[in-house]
Design a protein around this motif. Sequence first.
Motif, short mmCIF file in Angstrom:
data_model
loop_
_atom_site.label_atom_id
_atom_site.label_comp_id
_atom_site.label_asym_id
_atom_site.label_seq_id
_atom_site.Cartn_x
_atom_site.Cartn_y
_atom_site.Cartn_z
N ALA A 1 0.83 -1.21 0.00
CA ALA A 1 0.00 0.00 0.00
C ALA A 1 0.86 1.25 0.00
O ALA A 1 0.48 2.28 -0.58
CB ALA A 1 -0.94 -0.01 1.20
N ASP A 2 2.01 1.17 0.65
CA ASP A 2 2.89 2.33 0.71
C ASP A 2 3.36 2.75 -0.67
O ASP A 2 3.59 3.94 -0.92
CB ASP A 2 4.10 2.00 1.60
CG ASP A 2 4.67 3.23 2.27
OD1 ASP A 2 3.95 3.85 3.06
OD2 ASP A 2 5.83 3.58 1.98
N THR A 3 3.49 1.79 -1.57
CA THR A 3 3.87 2.12 -2.95
C THR A 3 2.79 2.95 -3.63
O THR A 3 3.10 3.91 -4.36
CB THR A 3 4.11 0.82 -3.75
OG1 THR A 3 5.14 0.06 -3.13
CG2 THR A 3 4.52 1.14 -5.17
N VAL A 4 1.54 2.59 -3.38
CA VAL A 4 0.42 3.36 -3.95
C VAL A 4 0.40 4.77 -3.38
O VAL A 4 0.16 5.75 -4.10
CB VAL A 4 -0.92 2.65 -3.66
CG1 VAL A 4 -2.09 3.44 -4.24
CG2 VAL A 4 -0.91 1.23 -4.22
N ILE A 5 0.67 4.88 -2.08
CA ILE A 5 0.71 6.20 -1.44
C ILE A 5 1.83 7.05 -2.02
O ILE A 5 1.63 8.24 -2.33
CB ILE A 5 0.89 6.04 0.09
CG1 ILE A 5 -0.33 5.34 0.70
CG2 ILE A 5 1.11 7.40 0.76
CD1 ILE A 5 -0.15 4.94 2.15
N GLU A 6 2.99 6.46 -2.20
CA GLU A 6 4.12 7.19 -2.76
C GLU A 6 3.83 7.63 -4.20
O GLU A 6 4.22 8.73 -4.61
CB GLU A 6 5.37 6.32 -2.71
CG GLU A 6 5.91 6.10 -1.30
CD GLU A 6 6.99 5.04 -1.25
OE1 GLU A 6 7.26 4.41 -2.31
OE2 GLU A 6 7.56 4.83 -0.16
N VAL B 1 -6.68 -5.19 0.06
CA VAL B 1 -7.58 -4.25 0.75
C VAL B 1 -6.82 -2.98 1.09
O VAL B 1 -7.30 -1.86 0.84
CB VAL B 1 -8.16 -4.89 2.03
CG1 VAL B 1 -8.82 -3.82 2.91
CG2 VAL B 1 -9.19 -5.96 1.68
N GLY B 2 -5.62 -3.12 1.66
CA GLY B 2 -4.83 -1.95 2.01
C GLY B 2 -4.46 -1.11 0.80
O GLY B 2 -4.55 0.12 0.82
N ALA B 3 -4.07 -1.78 -0.29
CA ALA B 3 -3.71 -1.05 -1.51
C ALA B 3 -4.91 -0.35 -2.11
O ALA B 3 -4.80 0.77 -2.63
CB ALA B 3 -3.11 -2.03 -2.53
N SER B 4 -6.08 -0.98 -2.04
CA SER B 4 -7.29 -0.37 -2.60
C SER B 4 -7.73 0.85 -1.78
O SER B 4 -8.20 1.84 -2.34
CB SER B 4 -8.42 -1.39 -2.68
OG SER B 4 -8.84 -1.81 -1.38
N ILE B 5 -7.55 0.78 -0.46
CA ILE B 5 -7.84 1.95 0.38
C ILE B 5 -6.87 3.08 0.04
O ILE B 5 -7.27 4.25 -0.02
CB ILE B 5 -7.75 1.58 1.87
CG1 ILE B 5 -8.85 0.58 2.25
CG2 ILE B 5 -7.86 2.83 2.75
CD1 ILE B 5 -8.73 0.04 3.66
N ALA B 6 -5.61 2.73 -0.19
CA ALA B 6 -4.61 3.74 -0.54
C ALA B 6 -4.93 4.42 -1.86
O ALA B 6 -4.52 5.57 -2.08
CB ALA B 6 -3.22 3.10 -0.60
N LEU B 7 -5.65 3.74 -2.74
CA LEU B 7 -6.03 4.35 -4.02
C LEU B 7 -6.93 5.56 -3.83
O LEU B 7 -6.85 6.52 -4.61
CB LEU B 7 -6.74 3.31 -4.89
CG LEU B 7 -5.88 2.24 -5.56
CD1 LEU B 7 -6.75 1.17 -6.19
CD2 LEU B 7 -4.95 2.86 -6.60
N ILE B 8 -7.78 5.53 -2.80
CA ILE B 8 -8.72 6.65 -2.60
C ILE B 8 -8.31 7.55 -1.43
O ILE B 8 -8.77 8.68 -1.33
CB ILE B 8 -10.16 6.15 -2.38
CG1 ILE B 8 -10.24 5.33 -1.09
CG2 ILE B 8 -10.65 5.35 -3.56
CD1 ILE B 8 -11.66 5.12 -0.59
N ALA B 9 -7.47 7.03 -0.53
CA ALA B 9 -7.04 7.81 0.63
C ALA B 9 -5.55 7.60 0.83
O ALA B 9 -5.14 6.83 1.70
CB ALA B 9 -7.82 7.42 1.87
N PRO B 10 -4.71 8.25 0.03
CA PRO B 10 -3.25 8.05 0.10
C PRO B 10 -2.64 8.70 1.33
O PRO B 10 -1.82 9.61 1.25
CB PRO B 10 -2.75 8.68 -1.19
CG PRO B 10 -3.77 9.72 -1.52
CD PRO B 10 -5.08 9.19 -1.05
N ASN B 11 -3.06 8.22 2.49
CA ASN B 11 -2.58 8.73 3.77
C ASN B 11 -2.20 7.54 4.64
O ASN B 11 -3.02 6.66 4.89
CB ASN B 11 -3.67 9.57 4.44
CG ASN B 11 -3.24 10.14 5.78
OD1 ASN B 11 -3.08 9.43 6.75
ND2 ASN B 11 -3.08 11.46 5.82
#
Length: 259
Positions: A82-87, A184-194
């Motif tokens: 998920a951190d990759t999506v956030i970055e 699930v974590g990566a998908s949440i990061a897609l809409i809330a990159p926090n």
Amino acid sequence: MTGVQTCALPIFHDKVKLFFVLVIVVLPVIQVVQVWIVCHNLGLGFYSPPYATFVALPGVAHHILNRVFTWFMPLYMALIFADTVIEDSQTRLSSSEIVRIGKKSYIRTKVIGTFTMAFVLIFFSLLLNLMLCYIVFSGGKFIGMDPGDSPENFLYNISHAHPLLANIAFDLVKAFMCALIATVGASIALIAPNRKIVYSLTLIIWFIPIMLNKSLVLIFKPFSEYDFQYLLPIFFSVTFAFVLIIICMAFWRLKDDEA
């Protein structure tokens, strides 16, 4: 690049992510050493290999390591994937990727890539543990349970009849569920990159089915007293809930014109 390559490259170039990959691989390996020491010190005789594995072993010999591995799995997964999506969002790399391949392809790449990489990582870790158990405890006879204890339990009996296949099957189940929570974590990061939002929500979503009376952890253990009619509803209900969250988050991201 494929979804797997897209997810893998940032991991290989990030020391923090590589550290947590190493943690996931090493914890089940440490368990083999720990069990060997316990058996040697207590004079129990060595466990039969399929009964000494990370998913199968009863008692306290690997209790703490198993909890560290299982309970905090969403945190490991979020830090790696998920951190990759956030970055990507913070550096605006996601915007350039969306322009290049389209939003639908970008979302699909992140979802499929995360699930595939997480599944391979967890299954490799558990399979390595299984292989080491067969090497280290070769010739061991101690089981720690009575294979004839539950003659009416079909899963219990077939697992004892084919312990290697039982271990592989439950390794696959655990890898599948861990891959789902990673997605699930990566998908949440897609809409809330926090990071605070992603890490906390992913942990909560994982802990809810773990803390229920019919706990998610029950489907991770072969040779238990629970039969198919008890375990299958847990598997399908949690799978449905996780997949529903992933679909909703992906659809939300797809329809968000500002994202």
